[in-house]
Design a protein around this motif. Structure first.
Motif, mmCIF file in Angstrom:
data_model
loop_
_atom_site.group_PDB
_atom_site.id
_atom_site.type_symbol
_atom_site.label_atom_id
_atom_site.label_comp_id
_atom_site.label_asym_id
_atom_site.label_seq_id
_atom_site.Cartn_x
_atom_site.Cartn_y
_atom_site.Cartn_z
ATOM 1 N N PHE A 130 0.960 -1.271 0.158
ATOM 2 C CA PHE A 130 -0.013 0.065 0.062
ATOM 3 C C PHE A 130 0.975 1.098 -0.033
ATOM 4 C CE2 PHE A 130 -2.394 -3.475 2.260
ATOM 5 C CZ PHE A 130 -3.530 -3.533 1.152
ATOM 6 N N LYS A 133 2.241 1.617 -3.621
ATOM 7 C CA LYS A 133 1.545 2.244 -4.426
ATOM 8 C C LYS A 133 1.104 3.685 -4.291
ATOM 9 C CE LYS A 133 -3.397 1.619 -6.081
ATOM 10 N NZ LYS A 133 -4.564 0.612 -6.246
ATOM 11 N N GLU A 134 1.446 4.202 -3.101
ATOM 12 C CA GLU A 134 1.580 5.770 -2.894
ATOM 13 C C GLU A 134 2.683 6.580 -3.383
ATOM 14 O OE1 GLU A 134 0.920 5.780 1.413
ATOM 15 O OE2 GLU A 134 -1.195 5.532 1.216
ATOM 16 N N TYR A 150 1.571 -6.811 -7.884
ATOM 17 C CA TYR A 150 1.379 -5.421 -8.283
ATOM 18 C C TYR A 150 0.307 -5.618 -9.301
ATOM 19 C CZ TYR A 150 5.938 -4.577 -6.312
ATOM 20 O OH TYR A 150 7.110 -4.390 -5.557
ATOM 21 N N HIS A 153 -2.747 -5.283 -7.002
ATOM 22 C CA HIS A 153 -3.227 -3.726 -6.554
ATOM 23 C C HIS A 153 -3.081 -2.821 -7.574
ATOM 24 C CE1 HIS A 153 -3.089 -5.446 -2.123
ATOM 25 N NE2 HIS A 153 -2.094 -6.296 -2.589
ATOM 26 N N GLN A 154 -3.113 -3.048 -8.853
ATOM 27 C CA GLN A 154 -3.273 -1.896 -9.876
ATOM 28 C C GLN A 154 -2.101 -1.065 -9.851
ATOM 29 O OE1 GLN A 154 -6.409 -2.631 -8.058
ATOM 30 N NE2 GLN A 154 -6.615 -4.292 -9.170
ATOM 31 N N ILE A 155 -0.862 -1.447 -9.661
ATOM 32 C CA ILE A 155 0.373 -0.674 -9.715
ATOM 33 C C ILE A 155 1.070 -1.042 -10.924
ATOM 34 C CG2 ILE A 155 2.455 -0.270 -8.506
ATOM 35 C CD1 ILE A 155 1.346 -1.358 -5.915
#
Length: 378
Positions: A130, A133-134, A150, A153-155
């Motif tokens: 998380f 992702k940020e 990834y 988590h849509q990265i």
């Protein structure tokens, strides 16, 4: 418009990746400026290192605490430099505990952020995904199995392979490597790689040296060759060898030739295990942390293996002896056993070759291509 890249690499393996990346970015952006923190290979590519890379080379949860103020000061200086110079992108190479918080702050300021070498979120501290992702606009992974988390988590992530897989030939000639190192061709040479950091050498080299004495009792004409990462490590290694009472040829760098020259390899866990797999030699992987660091990490690790050959194969290819298991006798017995079995074990040899071919993606070009695409989409 001239591109300006700030790149931060914290150790020798990152310096290798960084130098190759800079080489290929130059082909796409000939007038680009490259600066940040890097080692001699990156500097040889025209990179301006604002701080010595060695100041970031610290490993272990407990060990970092003693250097925390200095590390935070360096990170703040790099952050300010990025804002002052209006950089095109910040590229962190590995060293996630240093680079990802820096990337997050920069991204909040509108700087394009890229991280090269996935943190081991699939292995431990999985909630870091998380924060990642940020922190990053693009993740460049070395290994295909890393993409899955990834994607979940849509990265944005691209597997670029490993530059070592591109550089190391599919077959490494043992006798040629020995000739380059000036070693006798007929003796049974074993490669010993206790790591590149002072802390890991201090914990592993005494045990490795005692294991070398056991190997000499088991193998006729057993001799040892050890690469030293720098002059300080050379002095440290030679001092430990003298204390234990065992002899070895210690060479400056040339770790790949040292591995290729060996009948088998005893090494510290890390990128060296990947390189040993690429030169296709039997090996034993070992590691020792401080007791507190190991106690913390043991509770957090979620995968059954620590060495890259085993993680890539998703099965036990090579022995791993960690912490109290890494004793002289166990190390020696495992290494001699692997050496004796290797030539007749076609399955492990073919697996090493298949993994090598899988990782050959022209990593520097693939990474530069992904970065250029990311900048075009900005």
């Amino acid at each position: 418009m001239q591109k300006r890249f700030v790149i931060v690499a914290g150790e020798a393996s990152g310096d290798i990746l960084g130098a190759n990346l800079i080489k290929h970015l130059k082909l796409r952006f000939p007038d680009a400026v490259f600066e940040g923190i890097g080692g001699p290979l990156m500097i040889a590519q025209g990179f301006n290192s604002l701080f010595p890379m060695e100041r970031l080379s610290v490993m272990g949860l407990v060990e970092v605490l003693g250097r925390l103020r200095e590390l935070l000061g360096i990170r703040k200086a790099v952050f300010n430099h990025c804002l002052e110079e209006d950089v095109s992108a910040f590229i962190g190479i590995d060293s996630p505990d240093f680079n990802l918080p820096l990337a997050r702050k920069l991204r909040l300021q509108g700087v394009k952020t890229i991280h090269y070498v996935s943190p081991s979120v699939w292995a431990w501290r999985q909630k870091r995904i998380f924060k990642i992702k940020e922190s990053v606009d693009l993740m460049l992974t070395l290994f295909p199995f890393e993409l899955e988390i990834y994607q979940q988590h849509q990265i944005p992530a691209v597997c670029v392979g490993h530059t070592l897989a591109d550089e190391v030939p599919l077959e490494s000639d043992k006798l040629e490597a020995r000739a380059r190192l000036g070693l006798s061709l007929s003796d049974n040479w074993f490669a010993i790689l206790p790591g590149s950091r002072g802390g890991e050498v201090s914990r592993l080299m005494p045990v490795f040296a005692e294991a070398m004495k056991v190997i000499q009792q088991q193998v006729d004409s057993a001799k040892f060759v050890i690469p030293a990462a720098n002059e300080e490590r050379r002095q440290q290694i030679e001092h430990i060898l003298k204390e234990v009472g065992v002899s070895a040829v210690v060479v400056d760098g040339q770790s790949r030739d040292v591995m290729a020259a060996g009948e088998a390899i005893m090494l510290a866990s890390g990128t060296a295990a990947l390189e040993a797999m690429l030169v296709k030699r039997p090996m034993v992987v070992a590691y020792r942390f401080t007791k507190l660091t190991y106690a913390i990490m043991k509770r957090m690790i979620k995968v059954p293996y620590v060495s890259l050959p085993n993680l890539l194969a998703r099965k036990r290819l090579v022995p791993e002896l960690l912490q109290d298991e890494a004793t002289p006798v166990k190390l020696a017995n495992a290494l001699v056993g692997e050496w004796k079995d290797f030539t007749s074990d076609q399955q492990i040899q073919s697996t090493f070759l298949a993994l090598h071919e899988m990782l050959r993606k022209n990593a520097g070009d693939a990474a530069a291509r992904a970065i250029a695409k990311e900048l075009r989409n900005a």
